[in-house]
Design a protein around this motif. Sequence first.
Motif, PDB file in Angstrom:
ATOM      1  N   LYS A  36      27.622 -48.326  40.593  1.00  0.00           N
ATOM      2  CA  LYS A  36      29.150 -48.281  41.013  1.00  0.00           C
ATOM      3  C   LYS A  36      29.984 -48.840  39.736  1.00  0.00           C
ATOM      4  CE  LYS A  36      31.330 -51.691  44.043  1.00  0.00           C
ATOM      5  NZ  LYS A  36      32.043 -50.775  45.166  1.00  0.00           N
ATOM      6  N   ASN A  79      28.187 -54.588  49.004  1.00  0.00           N
ATOM      7  CA  ASN A  79      29.076 -53.746  48.327  1.00  0.00           C
ATOM      8  C   ASN A  79      30.512 -54.579  48.564  1.00  0.00           C
ATOM      9  OD1 ASN A  79      30.347 -51.458  47.202  1.00  0.00           O
ATOM     10  ND2 ASN A  79      31.279 -51.097  49.316  1.00  0.00           N
TER      11      ASN A  79
ATOM     12  N   GLU B  29      31.020 -45.100  48.079  1.00  0.00           N
ATOM     13  CA  GLU B  29      30.169 -46.635  47.686  1.00  0.00           C
ATOM     14  C   GLU B  29      30.018 -47.328  48.927  1.00  0.00           C
ATOM     15  OE1 GLU B  29      33.003 -47.733  44.678  1.00  0.00           O
ATOM     16  OE2 GLU B  29      31.778 -46.565  42.927  1.00  0.00           O
TER      17      GLU B  29
END
Lengths: 191, 226
Positions: A36, A79, B29
């Motif tokens: 990421k 996340n 994501e």
Amino acid sequence: MQFDTFDATYVKKLQEGDARTEEHFVAYFSELINLKLRSRLKSHEAIEDVRQETFTRVLAAVRSAGGIRQPERLGAYVNSVCNNVLLEYYRAGGRNDAMDEETEANATSPNPSALNLLLTKDSQRIVHQILQDMQPRDLKLLKGVLLEDKDKEKICKELGVDREYLRVLIHRAKISFRNVYVKRFGSDRPY
Amino acid sequence: MDHHDVMKGSLVEKYLLAELSPTEQEDFEAHYFDCEECALDLRLTDEFLQHTRKELRSFPDLRVEKPGRILPFLLRPAWVIPALAAMLLLIVYQNIMVYPGLKHEVASLSQPEVLPSLALVNGNSRGEDIPSFTVGSAKPFLLSVDIPSEEGFSSYICTLYSPSGSLLWRGDVTTVQAQDSVSIRVLPRPEMNGLNLLLVQGISVSGQQKTPVDLVRYRFKLQIQH
């Protein structure tokens, strides 16, 4: 590393400080966080800072009195914490350029173990074989996109293929890679 | 975004090729942190691409024929006229020779037909009981097989081996079919000339495992006349 589904038991083990669970948690999410962050942060150090801060906060939340609300959504929680830490890093003046290719290649595993090095060599050999079996046009396409950083639209047009072809090519090659790997070495790897 | 969207939209490949918009990137994501399957796929694809980058450095420069260059070359009259003539000949040959023959074969298959048959009954594993049978090379024949029905089998498998031991055919037989003799239509092949074996196995169901058990081995000698 075998993957376990994240659930209340997993989170409870993290709360209790179970060493193996903690090791798995860090290894699993480190890879995802690296993937990421490498398109957003320039240096390996910056990625490392954000990664460590994310883990500190997540583990603190897991071990707090209230714990986390949905243990089965631990991944989503990691996340969102990572997003917050990244935002704070930007605000604090951290650089936000993407990593260069060399740094990116080393970002995934800065200190690989001997076993990992062996597995990496094996993977590399399999990829070499897959590439050798490819048509020259496909190799040129991959080379143009992945190595020479050419404009995808342009190189696809030059070689008489559409953009979808590139994705399908990578997808198929990846499937071959996985199949050969599993066939040759069993399913010890996480795929 | 769900798993289906990711698979359908090749989002793993798009993500790693930096082809997603910032919003799509964030959505993806959020998904892969929460979806073990996509996370694994992403890591695998990334590993493949990393190795590909390294390996491609050692590949020599490649020359690729551009698609536009091939076409004008093939459109030259020196190539086009003989090619068209050859295609015309091929079409004529197919219409006069191939299609009528095929039509005849299809018509004969759809008609009832008397076929020679060989009965395989009571097992014949001992050498003296081996039946012999002579057939024409392109004429099918029937194997009429007696399957010993026993308790404890959920189905049966028949496997036909050539004289050299290579597998020629394998088929399933249900318990209902096994109550009577089973007829197997066989088209002789050159490699069947000699002593063939038909193995009948029962599938016993014990727990989750399906284990084939050898029930009977039928041997028969085939002579193929050309």
